[in-house]
Design an enzyme around this catalytic site. Structure first.
Site, mmCIF file in Angstrom:
data_model
loop_
_atom_site.group_PDB
_atom_site.id
_atom_site.type_symbol
_atom_site.label_atom_id
_atom_site.label_comp_id
_atom_site.label_asym_id
_atom_site.label_seq_id
_atom_site.Cartn_x
_atom_site.Cartn_y
_atom_site.Cartn_z
ATOM 1 C CG ASP B 154 -1.735 0.996 0.980
ATOM 2 O OD1 ASP B 154 -2.107 0.930 -0.260
ATOM 3 O OD2 ASP B 154 -2.702 1.369 2.090
ATOM 4 C CG HIS B 161 -4.373 10.541 3.050
ATOM 5 N ND1 HIS B 161 -5.432 10.855 4.031
ATOM 6 C CD2 HIS B 161 -3.134 10.090 3.539
ATOM 7 C CE1 HIS B 161 -5.306 9.787 4.772
ATOM 8 N NE2 HIS B 161 -3.828 8.810 4.833
ATOM 9 C CD GLU B 228 -5.985 4.265 4.661
ATOM 10 O OE1 GLU B 228 -5.362 3.190 4.159
ATOM 11 O OE2 GLU B 228 -5.740 4.785 6.124
ATOM 12 C CD GLU B 230 -5.466 2.760 0.164
ATOM 13 O OE1 GLU B 230 -5.122 2.094 -1.035
ATOM 14 O OE2 GLU B 230 -5.185 3.346 1.482
ATOM 15 C CG ASP B 247 -6.378 -0.142 3.516
ATOM 16 O OD1 ASP B 247 -6.076 -0.994 4.419
ATOM 17 O OD2 ASP B 247 -4.574 0.249 4.548
ATOM 18 N NE ARG B 251 -7.392 6.532 10.264
ATOM 19 C CZ ARG B 251 -6.773 6.133 8.900
ATOM 20 N NH1 ARG B 251 -5.340 6.053 9.262
ATOM 21 N NH2 ARG B 251 -6.996 6.021 8.134
ATOM 22 C CD GLN B 254 -2.758 3.502 11.523
ATOM 23 O OE1 GLN B 254 -3.700 4.195 11.459
ATOM 24 N NE2 GLN B 254 -1.857 4.550 10.230
ATOM 25 C CE LYS B 267 -3.253 1.606 7.583
ATOM 26 N NZ LYS B 267 -3.450 2.553 6.621
ATOM 27 C CB THR B 271 -7.325 -4.605 2.981
ATOM 28 O OG1 THR B 271 -6.477 -4.308 3.384
ATOM 29 C CG2 THR B 271 -7.277 -3.720 1.634
ATOM 30 C CD GLU B 384 -7.534 13.106 4.508
ATOM 31 O OE1 GLU B 384 -7.864 11.997 4.023
ATOM 32 O OE2 GLU B 384 -7.206 13.500 3.652
#
Lengths: 440, 440
Positions: B154, B161, B228, B230, B247, B251, B254, B267, B271, B384
């Protein structure tokens, strides 16, 4: 210390129950009709699995190392001796060990008992063994990757290595990141770039900083090529077996690329494994107490019966200008702060689906030093041994200013555990650095 | 701007020469005997590849979407119509597209021409098409992962972003890491946890900090579950095709785990990809100019003819308490600072061996905003959109305080490029959050 009274989830990986039998006692009396000296790395107590081909029979197929031979399991499965096998013939009539690895620990145990019997001095196979025994070290015999590796994860589980590296990069006060003693730090590696011992590789070319203070990178052959002395395991719920691993690393590419998403091109140009997978059954006599965990681990990592394996691992370098290997380091498989079962428990805790032919590396294995300094004779990387390349050291054979690997250098990792009257060997994990591709 | 006069290495991935033909003109006049409205996402100009099964024929097999049908390639390969196929029947008589993906661009082009002909209004197939056309949206038709994914990488290639996330984490002055404008940052993901659209997944449980200042983690269900938006591509030297990807990211897990080796358990629990692989041939009319590169990229990344694809991507959320989807974001496939060719060039520069069925994600795709703020209607993640969860926002349908995903929430990504008189659709990439496993 683990949390007292914490409950272990039922899915926590456990050694199968047959491992608790006193097979050490049994091991002392079993023998084979295949002859080998008492210190041979592949006695009947070992029986590691691999995949091989021969010049006359180029199809790759599974086998078991016994003395200086490989027992050809594909060939054996087509003889009358297979009648007593607890495993279907088709399991081994394939190009790799994937089908066998996907079975259950009970199947692995039953098949090991079958092998022990079929190779015993009184075995009927003795009379026509030539048809299924292949000379292991002959030039016409070739070893291959034992499994079709699904996903490859590399942990960072040696306290001593993480601490040594942290001291060099951030100083002793912040050597370990805040998470390190709470979870086995790991990352996804590149499965496609794993190769079998003996496969040379080209020095990687990539983005590096010419001088550490530069803002603009250059594209140049790696100047800080390193090895990482590791072991890796194959398994999912249970560990099928262990292999030696060298996770070659380009430290200058790594420094520039790894923030914030971790190592990428600095690791995926080549990772070498030894061809033989040594099973937990063979390693049972070499269990040792796991590391103490302070602070206590969270209950999902609780592993009160956890253990490591004491297997000395030797790393040697043959420089381009030398005829012989220099011994550089002796570490041990036991130097992981987290047990392999804890690595599996962590890896699968969030819901990640592990598959039978996945491979998981321990991370670089360095052994404890004293309170003031690392043990220079037991470090798993040049980063540690040469203090980031700042302190060249002398090899027994030849080079007086060793820092990073040069073109033509070979690195060899071996591991042999000494039992009572026998040894358990892991074969060798060797690779040679070729020059960067022309034009790079 | 690219470095003037820099020489491109011969191994730099290039679009095949047939892509330079004026197929847009051709596209306007070609039609199919399969009927569909002019705004249908799967017209004959598209022909995306997938893998499906049916209740009556449960074997998974490759197919091509055409209108509301799937052309069963395994079935077609057993008819007399295959006589004109430039590709062997065995290529599609398998459970996935791996064999076809491993062919060369010339083969893909020739086969596309065959498909265009066999589906044309004058095709002899028209008379007995029922035998090879399967209703695509019937409850008895099931879509599967189109390829057996080898390694999954990835990237993190959207400037917008990366900048938005950097501002939130480190502030505007240090939003981008020093390496970001010099190389396409990427990391190895987990291939085994990629699932096809429509597969629900359990909220991951893992190590998080209860309060940001805590030193001791807890083991708890993720509280900051994100998506995410993508796209991903399949390919090695050349791009075989593109898919939509989500994906999913935890958070809080992470934040605690990712220093220093990158995202891991945050992650690898799931996915999601859409089932249809859309080819470069179908996307040819939607090429747009690549991003300007300032500072100039190193010569090995030089791509003077580089382009992106303008494909609008829509992200919608259906909350657990709602009956309908709320539109949340419209970004575009074109918002990668690096071209897909540059990602391939970088990935393979150090010697990493790419394989045909590898998958590579673009990273979260957010669109440009104005100089003062991100474009809230074009952001690819909740991180975001909700400013790290600090600024709840309102959905059209139902929820007034959206921050992170709750149990029962569904996220759907769709992409449709509008051509002259036709559309190129990507299908949908949908997933629903199930509660954390009981007991976690």
């Amino acid at each position: 210390m683990n949390t007292p009274g914490s409950k272990q989830p039922s899915w926590f990986p456990r050694p199968p129950s047959w491992l608790s039998r006193p097979i050490l006692v049994l091991a002392l009396i079993i023998m084979s009709f295949v002859q080998y000296p008492s210190d041979h790395p592949f006695p009947i107590q070992n029986l590691p699995y691999g995949v091989f081909s021969t010049d006359t029979q180029p199809a790759t197929r599974p086998g078991v190392a016994i003395g200086d031979f490989i027992l050809d399991l594909a060939a054996l499965s087509q003889t009358e001796h297979w009648a007593k096998s607890p495993v279907k013939a088709s399991i081994f009539q394939t190009a790799n060990l994937d089908a066998f690895v996907a079975l259950e620990p009970e199947d692995w145990a039953a098949f090991r008992a079958f092998l022990t019997s079929i190779l015993s001095p009184s075995s009927p196979l003795k009379a026509n063994a030539d048809a299924v025994l292949v000379p292991r070290t002959a030039a016409s015999t070739h070893l291959h990757l034992p499994i079709n590796i699904g996903d490859y994860t590399d942990f960072y589980a040696s306290y001593e290595h993480a601490f040594n590296a942290g001291v060099l990069i951030r100083g002793p006060a912040n050597a370990l990141q805040p998470n390190w003693k709470h979870l086995p730090v790991g990352y996804h590696g590149r499965a496609s770039s794993i190769v079998v011992s003996g496969t040379p590789f080209h020095r990687p070319t990539g983005q590096i900083l010419d001088k550490p203070t530069d803002k603009q990178p250059i594209f140049a052959p790696c100047r800080k090529l390193d090895y990482e002395l590791e072991t890796a395991f194959v398994g999912r719920k249970h560990i099928f077996g262990m292999v030696l691993m060298n996770d070659w690393s380009a430290r200058d590419i790594q420094t520039w690329e790894y923030v914030p998403l971790g190592p990428f091109l600095s690791k995926n140009f080549c990772t070498t494994i030894a061809p033989w997978i040594v099973t937990p059954a063979a390693l049972e006599p070499f269990k040792v107490k796991q590391y103490e965990h302070d602070p206590a681990l969270l209950p999902y990592l609780d592993d009160p019966e956890g253990y490591n394996y004491a297997v000395p691992l030797h790393l040697e370098i043959k420089t381009a200008e030398s005829e012989a290997y220099s011994h550089v380091s002796t570490s041990s498989m036991q130097h992981t702060y987290y047990t392999f079962a804890q690595m599996i428990a962590h890896h699968s805790a969030t819901g990640c689906n592990l598959r039978p032919s996945d491979m998981m590396g321990s991370g670089t294995l360095s052994a404890p030093g004293n309170s003031d300094a690392p043990n220079d004779g037991a470090l798993g990387s040049l980063l540690e041994r040469s203090r980031l390349g700042r302190e060249p050291f002398e090899l027994n054979e030849g080079r007086k200013d060793m820092t990073w690997l040069r073109d033509g250098d070979s690195v060899r990792i071996t591991g042999v555990a000494k039992g009572e009257g026998y040894s358990i060997g892991f074969g060798e994990c060797e690779g040679t650095v070729l020059p960067a591709w022309a034009g790079a």
